[in-house]
Structures are given as structure tokens and as C-alpha cells.
Design a protein around this motif. Structure first.
Motif, PDB file in Angstrom:
ATOM      1  N   ASP A  95      42.424  50.286  48.360  1.00 34.69           N
ATOM      2  CA  ASP A  95      42.874  49.753  47.402  1.00 34.69           C
ATOM      3  C   ASP A  95      42.467  48.543  46.725  1.00 34.69           C
ATOM      4  O   ASP A  95      42.648  48.061  45.637  1.00 34.69           O
ATOM      5  CB  ASP A  95      44.532  49.799  47.428  1.00 34.69           C
ATOM      6  CG  ASP A  95      45.045  51.148  47.580  1.00 34.69           C
ATOM      7  OD1 ASP A  95      44.600  52.232  47.304  1.00 34.69           O
ATOM      8  OD2 ASP A  95      46.355  51.154  48.170  1.00 34.69           O
ATOM      9  N   THR A  98      40.383  48.217  43.450  1.00 35.66           N
ATOM     10  CA  THR A  98      41.338  48.563  42.381  1.00 35.66           C
ATOM     11  C   THR A  98      42.183  47.492  41.990  1.00 35.66           C
ATOM     12  O   THR A  98      42.550  47.147  40.904  1.00 35.66           O
ATOM     13  CB  THR A  98      41.970  49.745  42.596  1.00 35.66           C
ATOM     14  OG1 THR A  98      40.867  51.012  42.945  1.00 35.66           O
ATOM     15  CG2 THR A  98      42.801  50.379  41.278  1.00 35.66           C
ATOM     16  N   ARG A 102      41.868  45.751  38.222  1.00 36.20           N
ATOM     17  CA  ARG A 102      43.146  45.537  37.403  1.00 36.20           C
ATOM     18  C   ARG A 102      43.860  44.259  37.164  1.00 36.20           C
ATOM     19  O   ARG A 102      44.806  44.027  36.206  1.00 36.20           O
ATOM     20  CB  ARG A 102      44.283  46.609  37.778  1.00 36.20           C
ATOM     21  CG  ARG A 102      43.821  48.271  38.037  1.00 36.20           C
ATOM     22  CD  ARG A 102      44.869  48.979  38.211  1.00 36.20           C
ATOM     23  NE  ARG A 102      45.927  48.477  39.322  1.00 36.20           N
ATOM     24  CZ  ARG A 102      46.430  49.418  40.156  1.00 36.20           C
ATOM     25  NH1 ARG A 102      46.185  50.786  40.089  1.00 36.20           N
ATOM     26  NH2 ARG A 102      47.127  49.145  41.122  1.00 36.20           N
TER      27      ARG A 102
END
Length: 283
Positions: A95, A98, A102
Motif C-alpha cells: 500500500d 498508494t 493519494r
């Protein structure tokens, strides 16, 4: 028109405008990237591992410990944030990019090795630790002294990891690869004699071996099977890179880096590399 009603309406409008102004200055909190540009945020969000003893661990009582946690706390301090200003967020390996893309975190310190593929998506400050792929064996097992000795041994790593595959394909093709859901399971298997060796980064292995319940039970092989340059991940193009690098340089210069290494890895007899030169990735 009633003058009293007009006055009340004007007062209400003024109140609404003041409320909106207040929300604009406080509700839309600046991020740490904003801090780098000169503004001040109330908190900073940092991604770490929650399940790696000695690196990044969330304890049962809700505290956070480990080398990456100490490094991240030091860096945050240099950026103007006290420990109580930090919001910790779990950054699982899959993760991490990401989370940064973001904007869910301001930076990530989570055994995050710098490599070309990752640098296509995010930027890195550092490196702040040079680790190596290694193995962990029982302290009383002297049958594994070199990588080739892993042939016909039960070698454990986590499902999907490239570490064990590297050993099996390049060094010990007859190793019996065992894939578990997490390193904690591998360590338990090693302790119970079900597993002969566990492989991943030496820093991660040292973190496990340094835990109170495991002290004296395991030893690192010292094989240095790869170079893993741990960096602090930041959003691509972020102005934080220069500020974090300066913080890391200060941490090394004032001796804090050495204290963190000894505190988190020392009990495992971890023979760490010297503090890396900030900005220089060892290949």
C-alpha cells in the motif's frame, strides 16, 4: 423596511463570514508539505509498519516502537512537530505508493527499500539505513555457515516474498521453501524446530531476535545476500525531500542514529553497516 430586521440580517451575515473565515484557516489543515513551504500544520501523518518488531510495531497498549518509529519521530521534530502531533498510519508493503500518491500520509518510514521501480511513482529522502537480505537460525545450530548449507533445509519466508525465491534459485536450489502468512509465524516455526532458517532483511530479522522472549535463541547468518537501502518515501515532487535529508544528516552527526541502532537491534548482535551517506544509494 424594518431597520431592526435589517440590522439583525447584517449581524447574521457578519457572523457567517467570520465563521467561514475561521473554518478556512483551521479546518483545511496544511500538510507537512505545506510546512516545508513555510506554513504550519497542527499534525503530521506518518506511515510505518505495525507488525515488525525492532522496525515498526504497534504494541498491545497502543504505543509505537522500533527503529523506523524513532527515525520518523526525530525527523518530525526537525520539521516542527512534537511526538504528540504525530498521527501514525499503518503502511503495508503493498500500500505504500498508494498512500503517498493519494496524500494519505506526509511521509513513510517502513523498511522501504529504494529501487528504480518505486522511484517512478514516489520520491525518497535518505537512505538512512543499509540493510541486507540475510537468514536467521537457531543459536545452537552450527550446520548453516554459508548460503549453500541451506540445501535440504526448511527455509521460511512470507507468502509472495522474493527473498526465499532468491535463495532457492541462486544459492541453494534444494532448499525446501516454506511460505507462511507472516514473519511471526516463521519465527515461531524456527523456535519450535519446524523451520531451519528464516530469510528477509537482516534489520527485520534482528528486530525479531531482539525481542525479550527471543534473546539468545537466534543468530543472524551474516550472509549479506543483497543491498537494501531504506529511504523515507514522500510524494513525488514534494518539497519535503530536502528538509528530511537535512534532518537525517543531523541525526547521524549528533550520534542519535547510533543510539537508535543499538536500542532496537543491539540485543541480536546485529552487525550493522555504518550510517549511509544521505543521497547515496549503494547498489
Amino acid at each position: 423596511m424594518n431597520p431592526r430586521k435589517t440590522t439583525a440580517a447584517a449581524a447574521a451575515a457578519l457572523l457567517l463570514s467570520l465563521t467561514a473565515a475561521a473554518c478556512g484557516s483551521d479546518g483545511g489543515k496544511d500538510t507537512a508539505a505545506g510546512t516545508a513551504a513555510g506554513s504550519r500544520a497542527d499534525t503530521i501523518t506518518i506511515g510505518i509498519k505495525f507488525d515488525q518488531p525492532g522496525i515498526g510495531l504497534k504494541t498491545p497498549d497502543g504505543d509505537y516502537t522500533g527503529f523506523d518509529v524513532d527515525v520518523a519521530t526525530y525527523v518530525a521534530k526537525q520539521l516542527g512537530f512534537e511526538p504528540e502531533d504525530i498521527e501514525w498510519k499503518e503502511a503495508k508493503s503493498a500500500d505504500r505508493e498508494t498512500l503517498l500518491e493519494r496524500g494519505d500520509v506526509d511521509f513513510i518510514a517502513a523498511s522501504y527499500s529504494i529501487n528504480d521501480e518505486r522511484e517512478k511513482k514516489v520520491d525518497f529522502a535518505g537512505p538512512y539505513l543499509l540493510a541486507h537480505q540475510d537468514i536467521l537460525v537457531r543459536a545452537d545450530d552450527d550446520s548453516i555457515k554459508k548460503p549453500e548449507d541451506l540445501n535440504n533445509k526448511k527455509l521460511c519466508s512470507v507468502t509472495g516474498s522474493t527473498s526465499a525465491q532468491n535463495v532457492k534459485t541462486k544459492l541453494a536450489p534444494k532448499a525446501q521453501l516454506q511460505e507462511y502468512g507472516g514473519y511471526s509465524e516463521c519465527i515461531t516455526g524456527l523456535e519450535n524446530g519446524v523451520i531451519d532458517a528464516v530469510t528477509t532483511d537482516d534489520s527485520i530479522l534482528a528486530g525479531y531476535a531482539s525481542q525479550e522472549e527471543f534473546k539468545g535463541k537466534f543468530r543472524l547468518g551474516g550472509f549479506k545476500l543483497s543491498n537494501e537501502n531504506y529511504g523515507i518515501g514522500i510524494q513525488s515532487g514534494s518539497e519535503l525531500k530536502g528538509k528530511i535529508n537535512k534532518a537525517l544528516e543531523k541525526m547521524v552527526a549528533d550520534g542519535t542514529w547510533d543510539k537508535y541502532v543499538e536500542k532496537n537491534f543491539g540485543p541480536a548482535g546485529y552487525k550493522n553497516e555504518p550510517a549511509p551517506k544521505i543521497g547515496v544509494v549503494v547498489t
